[in-house]
Design an enzyme around this catalytic site. Structure first.
Site, PDB file in Angstrom:
ATOM      1  N   HIS A 192      -1.542   6.626  -5.781  1.00 26.18           N
ATOM      2  CA  HIS A 192      -2.340   5.655  -6.529  1.00 26.18           C
ATOM      3  C   HIS A 192      -3.718   5.606  -5.855  1.00 26.18           C
ATOM      4  CE1 HIS A 192      -3.631   1.544  -7.684  1.00 26.18           C
ATOM      5  NE2 HIS A 192      -2.786   1.648  -8.694  1.00 26.18           N
ATOM      6  N   ASP A 201       3.645   3.771   0.802  1.00 24.57           N
ATOM      7  CA  ASP A 201       3.265   2.821  -0.237  1.00 24.57           C
ATOM      8  C   ASP A 201       4.510   2.522  -1.069  1.00 24.57           C
ATOM      9  OD1 ASP A 201       2.518   1.642  -2.583  1.00 24.57           O
ATOM     10  OD2 ASP A 201       0.876   3.019  -3.035  1.00 24.57           O
ATOM     11  N   GLN A 236       5.979   0.588  -5.879  1.00 19.82           N
ATOM     12  CA  GLN A 236       6.890   0.811  -7.003  1.00 19.82           C
ATOM     13  C   GLN A 236       8.336   0.983  -6.546  1.00 19.82           C
ATOM     14  OE1 GLN A 236       6.070   0.557 -10.119  1.00 19.82           O
ATOM     15  NE2 GLN A 236       3.845   0.564  -9.940  1.00 19.82           N
ATOM     16  N   LYS A 257       4.978  -7.070  -8.335  1.00 16.61           N
ATOM     17  CA  LYS A 257       5.800  -6.027  -8.966  1.00 16.61           C
ATOM     18  C   LYS A 257       7.274  -6.238  -8.612  1.00 16.61           C
ATOM     19  CE  LYS A 257       2.063  -2.620  -8.469  1.00 16.61           C
ATOM     20  NZ  LYS A 257       1.458  -2.517  -9.790  1.00 16.61           N
ATOM     21  N   CYS A 313      -4.348   4.695 -12.605  1.00 20.95           N
ATOM     22  CA  CYS A 313      -4.991   4.715 -11.282  1.00 20.95           C
ATOM     23  C   CYS A 313      -4.484   5.890 -10.457  1.00 20.95           C
ATOM     24  CB  CYS A 313      -4.788   3.411 -10.524  1.00 20.95           C
ATOM     25  SG  CYS A 313      -5.524   2.014 -11.354  1.00 20.95           S
TER      26      CYS A 313
HETATM   27  N1  7TS Z   1       0.416   1.738  -5.162  1.00 18.37           N
HETATM   28  C1  7TS Z   1       1.168   2.008  -6.235  1.00 18.37           C
HETATM   29  C2  7TS Z   1       2.190   3.110  -6.174  1.00 18.37           C
HETATM   30  C3  7TS Z   1       1.000   1.246  -7.395  1.00 18.37           C
HETATM   31  O1  7TS Z   1       1.777   1.515  -8.454  1.00 18.37           O
HETATM   32  C4  7TS Z   1       0.040   0.216  -7.419  1.00 18.37           C
HETATM   33  C5  7TS Z   1      -0.231  -0.578  -8.661  1.00 18.37           C
HETATM   34  C6  7TS Z   1      -0.687  -0.042  -6.257  1.00 18.37           C
HETATM   35  C7  7TS Z   1      -0.487   0.750  -5.158  1.00 18.37           C
HETATM   36  C8  7TS Z   1      -1.659  -1.158  -6.169  1.00 18.37           C
HETATM   37  O2  7TS Z   1      -0.992  -2.374  -6.168  1.00 18.37           O
HETATM   38  P1  7TS Z   1      -1.772  -3.761  -6.160  1.00 18.37           P
HETATM   39  O3  7TS Z   1      -0.713  -4.777  -6.352  1.00 18.37           O
HETATM   40  O4  7TS Z   1      -2.468  -3.871  -4.854  1.00 18.37           O
HETATM   41  O5  7TS Z   1      -2.738  -3.693  -7.305  1.00 18.37           O
HETATM   42  N2  7TS Z   1       0.105   0.087  -9.829  1.00 18.37           N
HETATM   43  C9  7TS Z   1      -0.196  -0.285 -11.095  1.00 18.37           C
HETATM   44  C10 7TS Z   1       0.282   0.418 -12.206  1.00 18.37           C
HETATM   45  O6  7TS Z   1       0.989   1.403 -12.163  1.00 18.37           O
HETATM   46  N3  7TS Z   1      -0.184  -0.195 -13.304  1.00 18.37           N
HETATM   47  O7  7TS Z   1      -0.926  -1.246 -12.943  1.00 18.37           O
HETATM   48  C11 7TS Z   1      -0.939  -1.316 -11.563  1.00 18.37           C
END
Ligand code: 7TS
Length: 423
Positions: free
Chosen positions: A138, A215, A218, A241, A379
């Site tokens: 990401h 990371d 997910q 999430k 992303c």
């Molecule tokens: N890493 C992964 C694998 C992600 O899927 C996401 C967010 C992030 C980092 C960033 O997370 P945040 O909570 O700091 O924003 N992914 C997504 C997505 O797949 N659709 O919207 C956000």
């Protein structure tokens, strides 16, 4: 080990089972109609919906316990501090970290990676060093490292992705070397659903003396994570999430690494003493929690983890595996549909392109049917480039999704094909 079956009839009849109805009842938003239709929420990779337990925990906190933490002598402040620190202990147990000091609260995954990049990265990297990340990261596990490379003279290297959407482990072995200082790996790809063999990859990285960041954005909502078993150095995730609130997440960092890391944000709560000549810093984890934190967010995250633990992550994983199987079978049967990411080990995410219909157009048509999916580059622009597409449509599952949800998705896709005169 066979997981307990909390959703028994889902597999047999293919319909929402009474047990599943019970869990669905915990999520008020699932029962609001949308554009006159039943809401079919398949955008859980972006954020999950929140159970009453989480909504209530935050509301109760503000109604009964609100006060600033770590500074008051009065009862409410001490009470609030206790609740906040209970949240830390909850996250420690959830990840099976050795001690609560290894858990730093952040705004989410993005901030946790930036913390590591700015604190650990700037103090450990020098020109000629290499940071190795995967081709399916990401943006939040790419851009902070690019920024740190600019500042330190380190170089960014990338592990290639195979046609099935897996990491090329042979290439990984050759890319690892004495210059590799950090390996950054996504546990579960948000764009493909691939579950990466992070334990094995961590072992290989450690063999060349590299530090490993995983990371888990997910991963944590879909299967159990044990940072001691993975033996990683950093593990990051977001609460939103994981059925929890937005604006809260956590960094797990091995104590022996974290305790020597310099602060990256200065302010209240992170200091030991301050004078105009010099300040000294608090012990970890407070050193990394400058300013008033998202206290209510921690309370909500605590409730979210308690909820997930009560349902059982093994049961959730099994349920989502079935949804994935069903969705893969049904989607593959649609003429003109191509699934991106056909790894042997996947979590509940299906990414696809349909004929020449732009993913955004698909998303918009599905929306008129009450079906919420994500469309775009997720992303993960370098990964989209790797597959030669501008973006994909993505359905991502959570514990409350049903086979009916997937059938509604497929029916809406057929409608879209009709509208575009394809299929
Ligand atoms: N890493 C992964 C694998 C992600 O899927 C996401 C967010 C992030 C980092 C960033 O997370 P945040 O909570 O700091 O924003 N992914 C997504 C997505 O797949 N659709 O919207 C956000």
């Amino acid at each position: 080990m066979t997981a307990p079956d909390l959703f028994p009839a889902t597999s047999a009849a293919g319909n929402a089972a009474p047990d599943l109805d019970r869990y669905r009842a915990d999520f008020p938003i699932l029962h609001r109609p949308l554009k006159g239709k039943r809401l079919v929420y398949l955008d859980n990779g972006a954020t999950t919906q929140k159970p009453n337990a989480v909504i209530q925990a935050e509301a109760d906190y503000y109604a009964q316990s609100n006060a600033n933490i770590h500074r008051g002598v009065h009862w409410l402040s001490q009470h609030s501090t206790d609740l906040y620190e209970q949240g830390r202990e909850r996250v420690r147990g959830f990840l099976n970290a050795r001690r609560p000091e290894e858990i730093v609260f952040t705004r989410g995954t993005t901030e946790a990676i930036n913390l590591v990049a700015y604190s650990w990265g700037r103090s450990h990297l020098k020109p000629g060093d290499e940071i190795l990340i995967s081709g399916m990261e990401h943006h939040s596990n790419i851009v902070p490292w690019q920024l740190i490379c600019e500042q330190t003279g380190a170089q960014l290297k990338v592990i290639p992705v195979t046609d099935s959407g897996e990491l090329d482990l042979a290439a990984y072995r050759t890319l690892l070397g004495p210059k590799t200082r950090l390996v950054g790996l996504v546990h579960v790809s948000n764009a493909l659903g691939t579950v990466n063999p992070v334990q094995e990859m961590t072992e290989l990285a450690h063999a060349v003396g590299a530090t490993v960041l995983i990371d888990g954005a997910q991963a944590v909502a879909h299967h159990e994570v044990d940072v001691q078993a993975l033996n990683c150095d950093f593990y990051v995730f977001s609460g939103h999430k994981l059925y929890g609130p937005t604006g809260i997440g956590a960094l797990y960092a091995r104590y022996d690494i974290l305790k020597d890391m310099p602060p990256w944000q200065g302010g209240g709560d992170m200091i030991h003493t301050v004078s105009f000549e010099r300040s000294t810093y608090a012990d970890v984890p407070q050193r990394f929690e400058a300013g008033t934190p998202n206290i209510a967010g921690v309370i909500g995250l605590d409730a979210a983890i308690a909820y997930v633990q009560q349902v059982g992550l093994n049961a959730i994983a099994r349920h989502e595996d079935r949804l994935l199987e069903h969705a893969t079978r049904e989607l593959q049967a649609l003429p003109g549909l191509r699934i991106l990411g056909t790894a042997s080990h996947k979590a509940g995410i299906v990414s696809f392109v349909l004929d020449d219909i732009h993913p955004h157009d698909l998303g918009t048509i599905l929306d008129t049917e009450g079906v919420a999916i994500r469309a775009g580059h997720h992303c993960a622009m370098p990964l989209m480039t790797r597959f030669g597409v501008p973006g994909t449509a993505r359905a991502s599952f959570a514990l409350y999704n049903t086979h009916e949800d997937i059938d509604a998705l497929v029916a809406a896709l057929k409608k879209a094909q009709k509208l575009f005169g394809v299929g």
